[in-house]
Scaffold this active site. Structure first.
Site, PDB file in Angstrom:
ATOM      1  N   ASP A  47       0.847  -1.203   0.000  1.00  0.00           N
ATOM      2  CA  ASP A  47       0.000   0.000   0.000  1.00  0.00           C
ATOM      3  C   ASP A  47       0.874   1.242   0.000  1.00  0.00           C
ATOM      4  O   ASP A  47       1.528   1.561   0.988  1.00  0.00           O
ATOM      5  CB  ASP A  47      -0.892   0.002   1.244  1.00  0.00           C
ATOM      6  CG  ASP A  47      -1.836   1.209   1.250  1.00  0.00           C
ATOM      7  OD1 ASP A  47      -2.984   1.059   0.793  1.00  0.00           O
ATOM      8  OD2 ASP A  47      -1.431   2.300   1.700  1.00  0.00           O
ATOM      9  N   TYR A  52       3.291   9.715  -0.719  1.00  0.00           N
ATOM     10  CA  TYR A  52       4.388   9.140   0.088  1.00  0.00           C
ATOM     11  C   TYR A  52       5.750   9.328  -0.595  1.00  0.00           C
ATOM     12  O   TYR A  52       6.778   9.064   0.005  1.00  0.00           O
ATOM     13  CB  TYR A  52       4.164   7.645   0.356  1.00  0.00           C
ATOM     14  CG  TYR A  52       2.868   7.295   1.050  1.00  0.00           C
ATOM     15  CD1 TYR A  52       2.079   8.275   1.648  1.00  0.00           C
ATOM     16  CD2 TYR A  52       2.415   5.981   1.112  1.00  0.00           C
ATOM     17  CE1 TYR A  52       0.874   7.943   2.273  1.00  0.00           C
ATOM     18  CE2 TYR A  52       1.221   5.648   1.736  1.00  0.00           C
ATOM     19  CZ  TYR A  52       0.458   6.640   2.303  1.00  0.00           C
ATOM     20  OH  TYR A  52      -0.724   6.307   2.917  1.00  0.00           O
ATOM     21  N   LYS A  77      -2.591   5.751  -4.474  1.00  0.00           N
ATOM     22  CA  LYS A  77      -3.688   6.699  -4.186  1.00  0.00           C
ATOM     23  C   LYS A  77      -3.485   8.028  -4.914  1.00  0.00           C
ATOM     24  O   LYS A  77      -2.354   8.479  -5.106  1.00  0.00           O
ATOM     25  CB  LYS A  77      -3.759   6.973  -2.673  1.00  0.00           C
ATOM     26  CG  LYS A  77      -3.705   5.722  -1.819  1.00  0.00           C
ATOM     27  CD  LYS A  77      -3.913   5.986  -0.354  1.00  0.00           C
ATOM     28  CE  LYS A  77      -3.579   4.748   0.466  1.00  0.00           C
ATOM     29  NZ  LYS A  77      -2.167   4.606   0.834  1.00  0.00           N
ATOM     30  N   HIS A 110      -7.381   9.612  -2.092  1.00  0.00           N
ATOM     31  CA  HIS A 110      -6.710   9.578  -0.783  1.00  0.00           C
ATOM     32  C   HIS A 110      -7.532  10.247   0.327  1.00  0.00           C
ATOM     33  O   HIS A 110      -7.622   9.738   1.438  1.00  0.00           O
ATOM     34  CB  HIS A 110      -5.332  10.237  -0.922  1.00  0.00           C
ATOM     35  CG  HIS A 110      -4.328   9.776   0.071  1.00  0.00           C
ATOM     36  ND1 HIS A 110      -2.996   9.650  -0.215  1.00  0.00           N
ATOM     37  CD2 HIS A 110      -4.434   9.426   1.373  1.00  0.00           C
ATOM     38  CE1 HIS A 110      -2.346   9.233   0.857  1.00  0.00           C
ATOM     39  NE2 HIS A 110      -3.197   9.095   1.834  1.00  0.00           N
TER      40      HIS A 110
HETATM   41  P1  NDP Z   1       0.768   1.886  11.873  1.00  0.00           P
HETATM   42  O1  NDP Z   1      -0.399   1.805  12.775  1.00  0.00           O
HETATM   43  O2  NDP Z   1       1.023   0.789  10.897  1.00  0.00           O
HETATM   44  O3  NDP Z   1       2.021   2.133  12.805  1.00  0.00           O
HETATM   45  C1  NDP Z   1       3.316   2.250  12.322  1.00  0.00           C
HETATM   46  C2  NDP Z   1       4.193   2.484  13.532  1.00  0.00           C
HETATM   47  O4  NDP Z   1       4.168   1.345  14.388  1.00  0.00           O
HETATM   48  C3  NDP Z   1       5.638   2.721  13.151  1.00  0.00           C
HETATM   49  O5  NDP Z   1       6.141   3.678  14.061  1.00  0.00           O
HETATM   50  C4  NDP Z   1       6.290   1.362  13.381  1.00  0.00           C
HETATM   51  O6  NDP Z   1       7.638   1.515  13.745  1.00  0.00           O
HETATM   52  C5  NDP Z   1       5.489   0.832  14.533  1.00  0.00           C
HETATM   53  N1  NDP Z   1       5.381  -0.640  14.498  1.00  0.00           N
HETATM   54  C6  NDP Z   1       5.190  -1.419  13.421  1.00  0.00           C
HETATM   55  N2  NDP Z   1       5.148  -2.715  13.772  1.00  0.00           N
HETATM   56  C7  NDP Z   1       5.325  -2.761  15.106  1.00  0.00           C
HETATM   57  C8  NDP Z   1       5.406  -3.816  16.030  1.00  0.00           C
HETATM   58  N3  NDP Z   1       5.297  -5.079  15.644  1.00  0.00           N
HETATM   59  N4  NDP Z   1       5.591  -3.501  17.338  1.00  0.00           N
HETATM   60  C9  NDP Z   1       5.696  -2.223  17.728  1.00  0.00           C
HETATM   61  N5  NDP Z   1       5.624  -1.176  16.902  1.00  0.00           N
HETATM   62  C10 NDP Z   1       5.457  -1.438  15.592  1.00  0.00           C
HETATM   63  O7  NDP Z   1       0.647   3.312  11.107  1.00  0.00           O
HETATM   64  P2  NDP Z   1       0.722   3.811   9.611  1.00  0.00           P
HETATM   65  O8  NDP Z   1       0.353   5.226   9.648  1.00  0.00           O
HETATM   66  O9  NDP Z   1       2.005   3.483   8.958  1.00  0.00           O
HETATM   67  O10 NDP Z   1      -0.459   3.004   8.894  1.00  0.00           O
HETATM   68  C11 NDP Z   1      -0.228   1.846   8.125  1.00  0.00           C
HETATM   69  C12 NDP Z   1      -0.370   2.121   6.648  1.00  0.00           C
HETATM   70  O11 NDP Z   1      -1.653   2.676   6.361  1.00  0.00           O
HETATM   71  C13 NDP Z   1       0.581   3.205   6.124  1.00  0.00           C
HETATM   72  O12 NDP Z   1       1.905   2.775   6.034  1.00  0.00           O
HETATM   73  C14 NDP Z   1      -0.074   3.568   4.824  1.00  0.00           C
HETATM   74  O13 NDP Z   1       0.195   2.596   3.842  1.00  0.00           O
HETATM   75  C15 NDP Z   1      -1.542   3.563   5.240  1.00  0.00           C
HETATM   76  N6  NDP Z   1      -1.992   4.905   5.674  1.00  0.00           N
HETATM   77  C16 NDP Z   1      -2.984   5.488   4.929  1.00  0.00           C
HETATM   78  C17 NDP Z   1      -3.473   6.731   5.274  1.00  0.00           C
HETATM   79  C18 NDP Z   1      -4.552   7.324   4.469  1.00  0.00           C
HETATM   80  O14 NDP Z   1      -4.814   8.527   4.642  1.00  0.00           O
HETATM   81  N7  NDP Z   1      -5.181   6.591   3.582  1.00  0.00           N
HETATM   82  C19 NDP Z   1      -2.965   7.489   6.434  1.00  0.00           C
HETATM   83  C20 NDP Z   1      -1.944   6.778   7.170  1.00  0.00           C
HETATM   84  C21 NDP Z   1      -1.519   5.524   6.791  1.00  0.00           C
HETATM   85  P3  NDP Z   1       8.891   1.118  12.786  1.00  0.00           P
HETATM   86  O15 NDP Z   1       8.530   1.443  11.376  1.00  0.00           O
HETATM   87  O16 NDP Z   1       9.984   2.000  13.336  1.00  0.00           O
HETATM   88  O17 NDP Z   1       9.165  -0.328  13.004  1.00  0.00           O
END
Ligand code: NDP
Length: 279
Positions: A47, A52, A77, A110
């Site tokens: 995704d 991004y 998106k 988006h």
């Molecule tokens: P998430 O809820 O996936 O959280 C990501 C955070 O959690 C990062 O800081 C990561 O750290 C940490 N993390 C990941 N895995 C673990 C784990 N197993 N244990 C502890 N901490 C963990 O947030 P996102 O905002 O990234 O949402 C996921 C996806 O959704 C995005 O990447 C994107 O593709 C999509 N998205 C879409 C949006 C929209 O407007 N349509 C808005 C926001 C996101 P680290 O990377 O340092 O490991």
């Protein structure tokens, strides 16, 4: 052996793997490396988004992976500056160019950006993109209920999927009910709460994690899967990339799912409010 991720049907595209890999806030310079790690770990659903700025890196990792195109599910998106019909068509073509793909499996608007007033036009552009085969399935992201209902009313075409902020502290029950009425799949962004809250330290989550010998993140992801929600956790940490995918193998009991259901909060939103988000 990588975890087996269940597929959910997605008309008229190929089914969508219920657990994918999100790349929001993945810097363009590392996108290729971490996406390659995710593909090697066994993810088959990616995704990304124009906004991004990492579609090129994601595309390079796809090309280098040797994985057959039909075995991958790729989402990107349309950004808020291209809601006008012709701009949306051009933006999609530019995304495909950056990704190095002939089509994406899912293309999303988006954000609705209601104040901009072009969310119906953007949706009509996506319908046209689907008709000409550049995108297989179409959906939206961050559409408040009135705008979601308006695009369906205006076009007679319901999004295949709606990607929204969703996690145990912000469960979006009202929108999920609307989705069910229209046959729209719910996809969660920020499924782990984006590290903005104490969700992964919440005793209800950690208690269930201990009972299963799993991590709190795996429990939260298993909760999404148990509710039929598509979930796309992001991580740039190699061990977490693997850990998150393995959540597909974790089955919670009905009582455990119900205990996490109890965590919903009226003030649980962590990101922007789609009703008031400006471009
Ligand atoms: P998430 O809820 O996936 O959280 C990501 C955070 O959690 C990062 O800081 C990561 O750290 C940490 N993390 C990941 N895995 C673990 C784990 N197993 N244990 C502890 N901490 C963990 O947030 P996102 O905002 O990234 O949402 C996921 C996806 O959704 C995005 O990447 C994107 O593709 C999509 N998205 C879409 C949006 C929209 O407007 N349509 C808005 C926001 C996101 P680290 O990377 O340092 O490991």
């Amino acid at each position: 052996m990588p975890a087996t991720v269940p597929d959910l049907p997605l008309t008229p595209a190929r089914p969508i793997p219920q657990l994918g890999y999100g790349v929001f806030k993945v810097e363009p310079e590392v996108a290729e490396e971490v996406t390659a790690q995710a593909l090697a770990a066994g993810y088959r659903h990616l995704d990304t988004a124009t906004a991004y700025r990492n579609e090129e890196g994601v595309g390079r990792a796809i090309a280098a992976s040797g994985i057959a195109r039909e075995d991958l599910f790729v989402t990107t998106k349309l950004w808020n500056d291209a809601h006008a019909f012709d701009d949306a068509i051009a933006a999609c073509e530019a995304s495909l160019e950056r990704l190095g793909l002939e089509y994406v499996d899912l293309y999303l608007v988006h954000w609705a950006v209601p104040s901009q007033g072009q969310y119906v036009e953007a949706w009509k552009a996506l319908i046209a993109l689907q008709e000409c085969g550049l995108v297989r399935a179409i959906g939206v992201s961050n559409y408040p209920r009135p705008q979601l209902e308006e695009i369906i009313e205006a076009t007679g075409v319901a999004p295949a999927i709606h990607q929204i902020e969703l996690h145990p502290y912000f469960q979006q029950r009202e929108l999920r009910e609307v989705h069910e009425q229209h046959g729209i799949l719910t996809e969660a962004w920020g499924p782990l709460g984006q590290g903005k809250s104490d969700l992964l330290e919440n005793p209800a989550v950690t208690g269930i994690a201990e009972a299963h010998g799993a991590s709190p993140a795996q429990v939260v992801l298993a909760w999404h899967l148990a509710h039929g929600i598509v979930t796309i956790p992001k991580s740039v940490t190699p061990s977490r990339i693997v850990e998150n995918l393995a959540a597909a193998e974790l089955e919670l009991t009905a009582a455990e799912v119900a205990a996490i259901d109890e965590l919903d909060r009226p003030d649980g939103r962590g990101g922007a409010d789609p009703a008031t988000k400006t471009a």
